[in-house]
Enzyme design. Structure first.
Site, mmCIF file in Angstrom:
data_model
loop_
_atom_site.group_PDB
_atom_site.id
_atom_site.type_symbol
_atom_site.label_atom_id
_atom_site.label_comp_id
_atom_site.label_asym_id
_atom_site.label_seq_id
_atom_site.Cartn_x
_atom_site.Cartn_y
_atom_site.Cartn_z
ATOM 1 N N GLY A 101 12.349 29.372 0.111
ATOM 2 C CA GLY A 101 11.999 28.550 0.091
ATOM 3 C C GLY A 101 11.190 27.169 1.155
ATOM 4 O O GLY A 101 11.000 27.471 2.197
ATOM 5 N N ASN A 102 11.709 25.710 0.723
ATOM 6 C CA ASN A 102 10.636 24.700 1.260
ATOM 7 C C ASN A 102 11.439 25.085 2.963
ATOM 8 O O ASN A 102 11.045 24.539 3.762
ATOM 9 C CB ASN A 102 10.583 23.653 0.837
ATOM 10 C CG ASN A 102 11.126 22.300 1.757
ATOM 11 O OD1 ASN A 102 11.151 21.661 2.385
ATOM 12 N ND2 ASN A 102 9.253 21.946 1.966
ATOM 13 N N GLY A 161 17.074 32.636 2.151
ATOM 14 C CA GLY A 161 16.183 32.016 1.163
ATOM 15 C C GLY A 161 15.350 31.730 1.547
ATOM 16 O O GLY A 161 15.634 31.781 3.467
ATOM 17 N N LYS A 184 22.408 11.976 -6.942
ATOM 18 C CA LYS A 184 21.534 13.313 -7.714
ATOM 19 C C LYS A 184 21.256 13.742 -9.291
ATOM 20 O O LYS A 184 22.012 12.975 -9.949
ATOM 21 C CB LYS A 184 22.594 15.009 -7.530
ATOM 22 C CG LYS A 184 21.659 16.083 -6.211
ATOM 23 C CD LYS A 184 21.451 16.489 -6.094
ATOM 24 C CE LYS A 184 21.153 17.182 -4.852
ATOM 25 N NZ LYS A 184 20.484 17.171 -3.397
HETATM 26 N N1 GLU Z 1 17.204 17.007 -2.065
HETATM 27 C C1 GLU Z 1 17.343 16.515 -0.488
HETATM 28 C C2 GLU Z 1 18.741 17.015 0.023
HETATM 29 O O1 GLU Z 1 20.048 17.386 -0.774
HETATM 30 C C3 GLU Z 1 16.728 15.163 -0.137
HETATM 31 C C4 GLU Z 1 16.894 14.197 -1.265
HETATM 32 C C5 GLU Z 1 16.251 12.795 -0.631
HETATM 33 O O2 GLU Z 1 14.772 13.138 -0.080
HETATM 34 O O3 GLU Z 1 16.549 12.068 -1.524
HETATM 35 O O4 GLU Z 1 19.040 16.130 0.797
#
Ligand code: GLU
Length: 426
Positions: free
Chosen positions: A219-220, A217, A105
């Site tokens: 959002g997306n 939320g 991350k």
């Molecule tokens: N940010 C998204 C998650 O927390 C997607 C991560 C990704 O696609 O690598 O799962």
């Protein structure tokens, strides 16, 4: 109030799984801490002529099952411990979804609400310049997360390709469609969450059309979760969101059910709903916490971590049968105990929101072979993967009389520990 540390939560959750699996000391030492982390500065020439330095991070928790994978968040309150926790949750997420990737991350401490497009582009390009040697299609593949989007991914990809002097479309996911992105990727996290809700409803023998839901939320994740939930016949009563101008959140309620199209027409790019327009359209505007106390069948926290806490969990109505965690880490350990005791069917975060990374994996596959699938094919494959992951966890939970979160942890940690053992690391 004590400050909340998501990494402590992630470690406590891991320790419980390690106990259940009777993991040895070396496996625990390896898995309860990220393998690698990078902290760096990103200097930006601001539009007003000043220079500002932003802090950026990338944490690679584990890559035994494949290259590290996970999003990059832009958030003013980002901390290294939040990124550590999120990277660890990514490892369990790719493992429970059974895709050949690890967990990572990234983040930047910044607030895109207050940054121009050009300033954001410099942050994206600067982030890549600082970390380009330690990420890549075979080492660590970033993606969007809170307050980052396809445009940010494209700037990052472009900078990476400039540095290496070649095209590397498999380096990043969540790219715009037509520029290496996959159809269905934008919808994937929200749709995936509702696929798991659909399966949970089947187990509980409840018809989706007889249910109501409340979302935290807008959002997306929530936007597409609501879309699919409504297609299944469900009705959303309440949605909450962050209000940037007031620096607080509000809940928007319509007891007869919200109209998604209408709400989207009064929502900004960050998922902020216009209060006065909502009032005009007949919505009740309630305090931010109101989403959690609604008399609904399904609660879907899809904002940030630390939202269902010891203080708020008591407000959950007796009617609630399912909590599906669209966000990463929305529930504290304290609140989790109560949810377990109340026998609410919990779909844990790294299972409920695994649709995004699963579709990212499909995007990588398509990018690498430079051949793109039709949307139906992508969404069909997503459904298969999410349904299989859900059934594996719920079968395991039933067989071993475990809470859904513990079952998901045991399956994932076991897969990752085994990969580390097979490689001869521990
Ligand atoms: N940010 C998204 C998650 O927390 C997607 C991560 C990704 O696609 O690598 O799962």
């Amino acid at each position: 109030m004590a400050t909340y540390n998501p990494f402590e939560t992630a470690q406590k959750q891991f320790d419980k799984a390690a106990d259940l699996l009777e993991l040895d000391q070396a496996a625990r030492a390896l898995l309860r801490t990220p393998m690698r982390e990078y902290h760096f500065s990103i200097p930006v020439h601001m539009d007003d002529g000043n220079k500002q330095v932003f802090r950026g991070f990338r944490v690679q928790h584990n890559d035994a099952r494949g290259p590290a994978k996970g999003g990059i968040r832009f958030h003013p309150q980002e901390t290294i411990d939040t990124v550590r926790a999120l990277s660890m949750w990514m490892t369990w997420k790719t493992a429970v979804a059974d895709i050949p990737l690890g967990g990572g991350k990234g983040g930047v401490i910044c607030d895109p609400h207050n940054l121009s497009q050009w300033e954001q582009e410099q942050i994206c390009r600067g982030w890549i310049r600082q970390i380009s040697k330690n990420v890549g299609p075979h080492t660590d593949i970033p993606a969007p997360d809170v307050m980052t989007n396809a445009q940010h991914m494209l700037w990052m990809l472009d900078e990476y390709e400039m540095i290496y002097g070649e095209r590397a479309p498999g380096f990043i996911t969540g790219k715009p469609v037509g520029m290496g992105g996959s159809l269905g990727r934008t919808e994937a996290t929200g749709y995936g969450t509702i696929i798991t809700v659909r399966e949970a409803l089947k187990e509980l023998d409840i018809k989706p059309e007889n249910t109501t839901a409340s979302f935290q939320g807008f959002g997306n994740v929530s936007q597409y979760a609501i879309e699919l939930y409504h297609q299944m016949g469900g009705s959303t009563i309440c949605v909450s969101c962050w209000d940037q101008a007031d620096q607080t959140s509000y809940s928007f309620r319509k007891k007869e059910g919200v109209n998604l199209k209408e709400l989207l027409s009064i929502t900004d790019a960050f998922g902020g709903i216009d209060k006065s327009k909502a009032l005009e359209l007949g919505y009740e505007v309630l305090p931010g916490d109101a989403w959690i106390e609604q008399e609904v069948d399904i609660l879907l926290p899809a904002a940030l971590e630390n939202q269902v806490t010891g203080e708020t969990v008591g407000k959950i109505s007796k009617r609630v049968k399912i909590i599906a965690e669209g966000a990463n880490g929305p529930t504290t350990i304290e609140a989790d105990k109560e949810i377990f005791e109340r026998k609410i069917f919990l779909i844990p975060d790294f299972l409920a929101n695994a649709g995004g990374v699963t579709c990212s994996y499909f995007e990588q596959v398509q990018s690498n072979m430079n051949y793109f699938w039709e949307k139906d094919e992508v969404l069909g494959k997503l459904d298969l993967k999410m349904t299989a992951a859900f059934i594996a966890v719920s079968d395991f939970a039933r067989k071993h009389n475990l809470y859904m979160r513990d079952a998901a942890y045991v399956i994932s940690v076991d897969r990752v520990a085994q990969a580390c053992k097979d490689r001869g690391w521990i």
